[in-house]
Design a protein around this motif. Structure first.
Motif, PDB file in Angstrom:
ATOM      1  N   SER A 185      -7.439  -0.720   6.928  1.00 25.84           N
ATOM      2  CA  SER A 185      -7.802   0.569   6.887  1.00 25.84           C
ATOM      3  C   SER A 185      -6.902   1.379   5.946  1.00 25.84           C
ATOM      4  O   SER A 185      -7.573   2.338   5.252  1.00 25.84           O
ATOM      5  CB  SER A 185      -7.908   1.309   8.479  1.00 25.84           C
ATOM      6  N   GLN A 186      -5.803   1.103   5.762  1.00 26.97           N
ATOM      7  CA  GLN A 186      -4.704   1.829   5.237  1.00 26.97           C
ATOM      8  C   GLN A 186      -4.705   1.447   3.677  1.00 26.97           C
ATOM      9  O   GLN A 186      -4.721   2.324   2.968  1.00 26.97           O
ATOM     10  CB  GLN A 186      -3.228   1.530   5.648  1.00 26.97           C
ATOM     11  N   ASN A 187      -5.152   0.113   3.764  1.00 30.69           N
ATOM     12  CA  ASN A 187      -5.332  -0.458   2.265  1.00 30.69           C
ATOM     13  C   ASN A 187      -6.661   0.237   1.491  1.00 30.69           C
ATOM     14  O   ASN A 187      -6.603   0.617   0.561  1.00 30.69           O
ATOM     15  CB  ASN A 187      -5.640  -1.957   2.115  1.00 30.69           C
ATOM     16  N   THR A 188      -7.777   0.392   2.512  1.00 19.68           N
ATOM     17  CA  THR A 188      -8.892   1.305   1.985  1.00 19.68           C
ATOM     18  C   THR A 188      -8.684   2.602   1.799  1.00 19.68           C
ATOM     19  O   THR A 188      -8.990   3.269   0.614  1.00 19.68           O
ATOM     20  CB  THR A 188      -9.915   1.068   3.117  1.00 19.68           C
ATOM     21  N   ALA A 189      -7.927   3.284   2.654  1.00 19.74           N
ATOM     22  CA  ALA A 189      -7.536   4.907   2.218  1.00 19.74           C
ATOM     23  C   ALA A 189      -6.633   4.720   1.045  1.00 19.74           C
ATOM     24  O   ALA A 189      -6.633   5.701   0.244  1.00 19.74           O
ATOM     25  CB  ALA A 189      -6.780   5.293   3.313  1.00 19.74           C
ATOM     26  N   GLU A 216      -6.637   2.731  -1.743  1.00 17.99           N
ATOM     27  CA  GLU A 216      -7.549   2.431  -2.839  1.00 17.99           C
ATOM     28  C   GLU A 216      -8.538   3.524  -2.850  1.00 17.99           C
ATOM     29  O   GLU A 216      -8.565   4.085  -4.290  1.00 17.99           O
ATOM     30  CB  GLU A 216      -8.494   1.341  -2.218  1.00 17.99           C
ATOM     31  N   ALA A 217      -9.246   4.425  -1.966  1.00 19.45           N
ATOM     32  CA  ALA A 217      -9.726   5.480  -2.351  1.00 19.45           C
ATOM     33  C   ALA A 217      -8.841   6.625  -2.723  1.00 19.45           C
ATOM     34  O   ALA A 217      -9.385   7.172  -3.621  1.00 19.45           O
ATOM     35  CB  ALA A 217     -10.460   6.095  -0.725  1.00 19.45           C
ATOM     36  N   ALA A 218      -7.668   6.774  -2.358  1.00 17.65           N
ATOM     37  CA  ALA A 218      -6.751   7.875  -2.927  1.00 17.65           C
ATOM     38  C   ALA A 218      -6.536   7.424  -4.327  1.00 17.65           C
ATOM     39  O   ALA A 218      -6.682   8.539  -5.186  1.00 17.65           O
ATOM     40  CB  ALA A 218      -5.723   8.134  -2.153  1.00 17.65           C
TER      41      ALA A 218
END
Length: 162
Positions: free
Chosen positions: A16-20, A22-24
């Motif tokens: 979830s942190q990696n996805t967040a 990446e999105a940022a």
């Protein structure tokens, strides 16, 4: 809770942190790209109103602010290819805005130097251009401008490490 399910939850949090992250990063990329385009469009428009291409303007700006400069290093300084440097130097020399000066100590080195005519032109247009750039950046206050500069420098230097 088993040891395995604790690890699974930790993995899910990390994903979830990696996805967040990446999105940022993707959002910053888009915002930075749009901001760069808008800023450059206005700056280029200002350069062209003085009958200079962006490359010609930035070459003259380097010479105006730094003085005599090796031709071989101008491209690195303003981020254009050596072929573009030669082409633009030729055009500026024909307009008598700069001249080529051989190095007295190294025959392989040729300097570009702004002429009196080039200096007179830049004495007149550079203050206007600087005011236009300040207007372009006026969406940020002085503190935000310095912070943005430091963050962008950090971003650029981070790429150098890879």
């Amino acid at each position: 809770m088993t040891e395995r399910s604790k690890e699974d939850q930790k993995d899910i949090r990390n994903m979830s942190q990696n996805t967040a992250d990446e999105a940022a990063a993707l959002k910053l990329f888009v915002v930075l790209s749009k901001a760069y385009k808008n800023v450059m469009d206005r700056a280029v428009k200002d350069m062209k109103k003085h009958n200079l291409s962006p490359s010609e303007f930035t070459i003259l700006e380097v010479l105006y602010n730094k003085g005599r400069f090796p031709l071989q290093q101008i491209g690195e300084k303003i981020l254009i290819t050596s072929g573009s440097v030669t082409y633009n130097i030729d055009k500026l020399e024909k307009r008598e805005l700069l001249r080529r000066v051989p190095s007295p100590s190294d025959r392989r080195v040729i300097y570009a130097e702004i002429t009196d005519q080039g200096r007179e032109l830049f004495d007149r247009i550079f203050p206007e251009h600087a005011a236009e750039v300040q207007q372009i950046m006026s969406g940020l206050n002085a503190e935000e401008t310095l912070t943005a500069s430091e963050l962008l420098k950090k971003l650029g230097k981070g790429m150098e490490r890879e």
